[in-house]
Design a protein around this motif. Sequence first.
Motif, PDB file in Angstrom:
ATOM      1  N   ASN A   1      16.470  35.537  22.553  1.00 15.59           N
ATOM      2  CA  ASN A   1      17.001  36.854  22.235  1.00 15.59           C
ATOM      3  C   ASN A   1      16.346  37.409  20.979  1.00 15.59           C
ATOM      4  N   PRO A   2      16.240  38.740  20.880  1.00 20.53           N
ATOM      5  CA  PRO A   2      16.659  39.733  21.863  1.00 20.53           C
ATOM      6  C   PRO A   2      15.683  39.817  23.028  1.00 20.53           C
TER       7      PRO A   2
ATOM      8  N   THR B   1      27.041  42.717  16.616  1.00 23.22           N
ATOM      9  CA  THR B   1      27.087  42.374  18.028  1.00 23.22           C
ATOM     10  C   THR B   1      28.287  43.033  18.715  1.00 23.22           C
TER      11      THR B   1
ATOM     12  N   SER C   1      25.512  41.174  28.670  1.00 23.59           N
ATOM     13  CA  SER C   1      24.526  41.870  27.836  1.00 23.59           C
ATOM     14  C   SER C   1      25.271  42.520  26.678  1.00 23.59           C
TER      15      SER C   1
ATOM     16  N   ALA D   1      20.486  41.895  23.826  1.00 20.80           N
ATOM     17  CA  ALA D   1      20.458  40.441  23.989  1.00 20.80           C
ATOM     18  C   ALA D   1      21.407  40.042  25.118  1.00 20.80           C
TER      19      ALA D   1
ATOM     20  N   ARG E   1      20.982  32.631  19.629  1.00 23.46           N
ATOM     21  CA  ARG E   1      19.634  33.181  19.691  1.00 23.46           C
ATOM     22  C   ARG E   1      18.966  32.796  21.006  1.00 23.46           C
TER      23      ARG E   1
END
Length: 523
Positions: free
Chosen positions: A4-5, A243, A259, A277, A300
């Motif tokens: 990610n992203p 986030t 997502s 992400a 991540r």
Amino acid sequence: MIENPILPGFNPDPNILRVGSDYYIAVSSFEWLPGIRIYHSNDLANWQHLTDILHDQIDLRGNPADCSIWAPQISYDNGTFYCVFTNVHNTTRPFKDCRNYLMTAPSITGPWSKPKYLNSSGFDPSLFHDQDGRKWLLNALWDYRKATPNKSVGIVMQEYKENEGLIGPITQIFTGTELAKTEAPHLYRHQDYYYLLTAEGGTGTGHSVTVCRSKGITGPYEVDPNYPMMTANGRSDSPFQCTGHGSLVQTEDNRWIMSYLMTRPVKGAAILGRETALQEVVWDDAGWLRLKNGDTIADRWLKLPVANNTVKEATQFIDSFDQKLDPEWNGRRLVPNEQWCCLSTRPGYLRLIAGESLQSNFDNHLLAIRQKDFYLEAETLMEYTPSHFNQMAGLVLFLNEQNYLYLFVTHDENKGIVLRMMKCDTGQFTLLDVCAELKDQPIHLKVAVAADQAQFSWRQEEEWQVLSTQPILFLSGGFTGNFIGICAQDLNQFAGSYADFAYFRYQTESQSIDDSMNIKREG
């Protein structure tokens, strides 16, 4: 393993959809056209820009920065693709002037129908297709009477019927939690419940995903007792910040993937904007949605059995302007077309017809691509022969009309054709005290970005010459991310001059970035 992203740079408000073995993600485009960018993947790991839904079907000229196309949602039912989105005209408190629209198509690549107006009560619409064949429109509700700056008061729902539009009563199904700023509703059916995913806490550091559920589609909805199910608020150990804005998809092997948008700040500034992400989620024993890692912060790396591990490759983009414009390009409130960015007049060159200033909300003749990397180099070769100080063309770093850095060729009454720089930082304009006298055309222009600084250079002979090095943390904030582009202005006479560009090149981490900039990598 997926890193990610998955969609770096300005790719906010992602909405994910699976149709058969195809995965699609739609993202917000705000003032940039073509609008509603669609990405495609067959394995969730490798994503490609497939198409854009909005072209000339809607007029964005005059809309303020951070308005226009918000939070598109795509869905599929019985052979038809649906897309709902908001066009925001104004966000000046206490009001939010917005219009929600619906478009349909037989294929994700179109042709898409003319936008059909739905309502204006709020933003972030989504369309839910129930098992009984009924369809329901959801959106955030905005109440100007509310005393707080953010006046979202929850989520409302109304039935939508083909060929009739919205019918029946409007039902408020969720009033939000104390996190407030409730928006981005997405409804899903899982086992015995309808699950409503919302974004709360605003799109900044408090951004979160809150889940609630009900056995009846119109409620009452109970809130997850352990909400929010995702947030990086107060978590310095999170690999990403801000986030939220989650949407779900079930894979062919029955995994659940969410997502979401996130940021990667450098010294507190998200220059790349809000990115996309993926996170694997699971249903716990009580039937609530949880991140698979058992925490509320994202990973991540996403561990999925895809064909190959993904490691981010260096971004390489070059357009030689041979036959058609690369689809990576965007215009500011204008769809790139032959009227102002022409490939036919001088084959092998892009001709930009000079428009209004970089601060215009109408005819800003700017052609730009997303900044996707913290370390990059962008370069172009331009021919331009201005005869007046009001004529300009060149290379620009551009966040919005109030925040940009512009390396441009213009005319000086005493020096002739010169190279200069201007800066606008949070609306404060500065004509920088740097100037280079130029010889005959053409001229190479280059910007090398290293985290929080940018070095602007030029050459007409073999050696590059640095004109200025500038801090760029101010090229962040709002709802979008920084762009890199080429543009032309004629404030003496609209379309009274033009600039020809031979190519444009963008690449990650060029070794020619001057080490003397001494920028420490962060994040």
